[in-house]
Write an enzyme that holds these catalytic residues in place. Structure first.
Site, mmCIF file in Angstrom:
data_model
loop_
_atom_site.group_PDB
_atom_site.id
_atom_site.type_symbol
_atom_site.label_atom_id
_atom_site.label_comp_id
_atom_site.label_asym_id
_atom_site.label_seq_id
_atom_site.Cartn_x
_atom_site.Cartn_y
_atom_site.Cartn_z
ATOM 1 N N GLU A 1 0.827 -1.212 0.000
ATOM 2 C CA GLU A 1 0.000 0.000 0.000
ATOM 3 C C GLU A 1 0.860 1.260 0.000
ATOM 4 O O GLU A 1 0.517 2.250 -0.659
ATOM 5 C CB GLU A 1 -0.952 -0.008 1.196
ATOM 6 C CG GLU A 1 -1.900 -1.204 1.260
ATOM 7 C CD GLU A 1 -2.683 -1.449 -0.019
ATOM 8 O OE1 GLU A 1 -2.859 -0.500 -0.814
ATOM 9 O OE2 GLU A 1 -3.111 -2.594 -0.238
ATOM 10 N N ASP B 1 3.125 -4.677 -5.634
ATOM 11 C CA ASP B 1 3.511 -5.995 -5.125
ATOM 12 C C ASP B 1 5.026 -6.092 -4.977
ATOM 13 O O ASP B 1 5.548 -6.543 -3.948
ATOM 14 C CB ASP B 1 3.020 -7.097 -6.070
ATOM 15 C CG ASP B 1 1.544 -7.408 -5.903
ATOM 16 O OD1 ASP B 1 0.960 -7.026 -4.869
ATOM 17 O OD2 ASP B 1 0.967 -8.044 -6.815
#
Length: 283
Positions: free
Chosen positions: A131, A195
């Protein structure tokens, strides 16, 4: 974790100091919303006495609609989250530069009290790192530290960033998950960047522990993305979802990191091997 990410940004030799300073300023301005908000909506004027379940649902929806309409042209309350905290989810909001870790994700394979350090980093750790990375993916990078749509990049750095993202897109475009289908790299670029950024951040933390169990870390990372599915659902996700398919969130991500190759002695010719010059992590 923010400190580790700051070191990552400081180590990116393709960025000029002008852009790096802005990136670190944005990083240091990220708001962390964890578990539940300090501000709760006031439902004291909502009465559900004597209503059926269906009528209760409708009454709550009507109450929320009237509340939302009443905020038209009003000052934004930055303490409002505006989400269901019981969802198994975490997200980055570029419009207020916040990382949001909801209560619903703090369980099962993502977070447990009895987890080892490796499992913790391979679970909720990579999620939080993911995030944070969204602040610097191809969408989040268009917003400044205050959540305004504004360019804070030098022309040179923006071009270099776009080139790195294009390499990632081109790599995903070559992946054939099912016969007759390829991954739409441009669709998944933001999530793929995040990711890889999340894993890189956790590996930087791991490097500080000489006894770190990388096998346990990688297995935990794979565990959080495992799922039972159908072919039809996977095809739908492939064409509609901005996230890579779950097995690619594991495999294509880990292919980018030397620690993965060293842990499992992966060599040229092995199925998971990706030559260093073909690795595409943006950060």
């Amino acid at each position: 974790m923010i400190g580790t990410y700051r070191e990552m940004l400081q180590g990116e030799d393709w960025m000029t100091e002008a852009t790096r300073e802005k990136a670190i300023e944005k990083l240091d301005s990220i708001q962390i919303h964890a578990v539940y908000p300090d501000y709760w909506y006031d439902y004291s004027d909502l009465s559900l006495d004597g209503l059926s379940y269906w009528d209760c649902v409708e009454a709550v929806k009507d109450f929320q609609t009237r509340r939302d309409r009443g905020r038209t042209n009003q000052e934004v309350n930055p303490q409002e989250w505006g989400v269901n905290i019981l969802e198994t989810n975490a997200y980055y909001n570029p419009q207020d530069n916040s990382v949001n870790i909801l209560l619903g994700i703090l369980g099962d394979e993502f977070y447990r009290d009895d987890m080892t350090e490796e499992e913790m980093l391979g679970g909720i750790g990579v999620v939080i790192g993911h995030e944070i990375s969204h602040a610097f993916d191809t969408a989040g990078a268009q917003f400044d530290k205050d959540g305004n749509l504004a360019n804070w990049w030098t022309e040179e750095d923006l071009a270099a960033f776009a080139e790195r993202a294009d390499r990632l897109i081109a790599y995903y475009d070559t992946i054939i998950p099912f016969e007759g289908y390829t991954v739409p790299g441009r669709n998944v670029q933001g999530e793929a960047i995040a990711d890889m950024g999340g894993v890189k951040c956790m590996l930087a933390i791991a490097a500080e522990d000489p006894d770190f169990d990388y096998d346990s870390f990688f297995r935990q990372f794979a565990t959080i993305w495992r799922r039972l599915s159908t072919y039809e659902y996977e095809v739908d996700c492939l064409t509609q979802d901005p996230h890579p398919l779950h097995f690619l969130r594991t495999n294509a991500t880990l292919q980018q990191f030397e620690e993965f190759y060293e842990t499992y002695d992966i060599q040229p010719g092995d199925g998971m091997y990706l030559a260093p010059e073909k690795r595409v992590a943006v950060w």
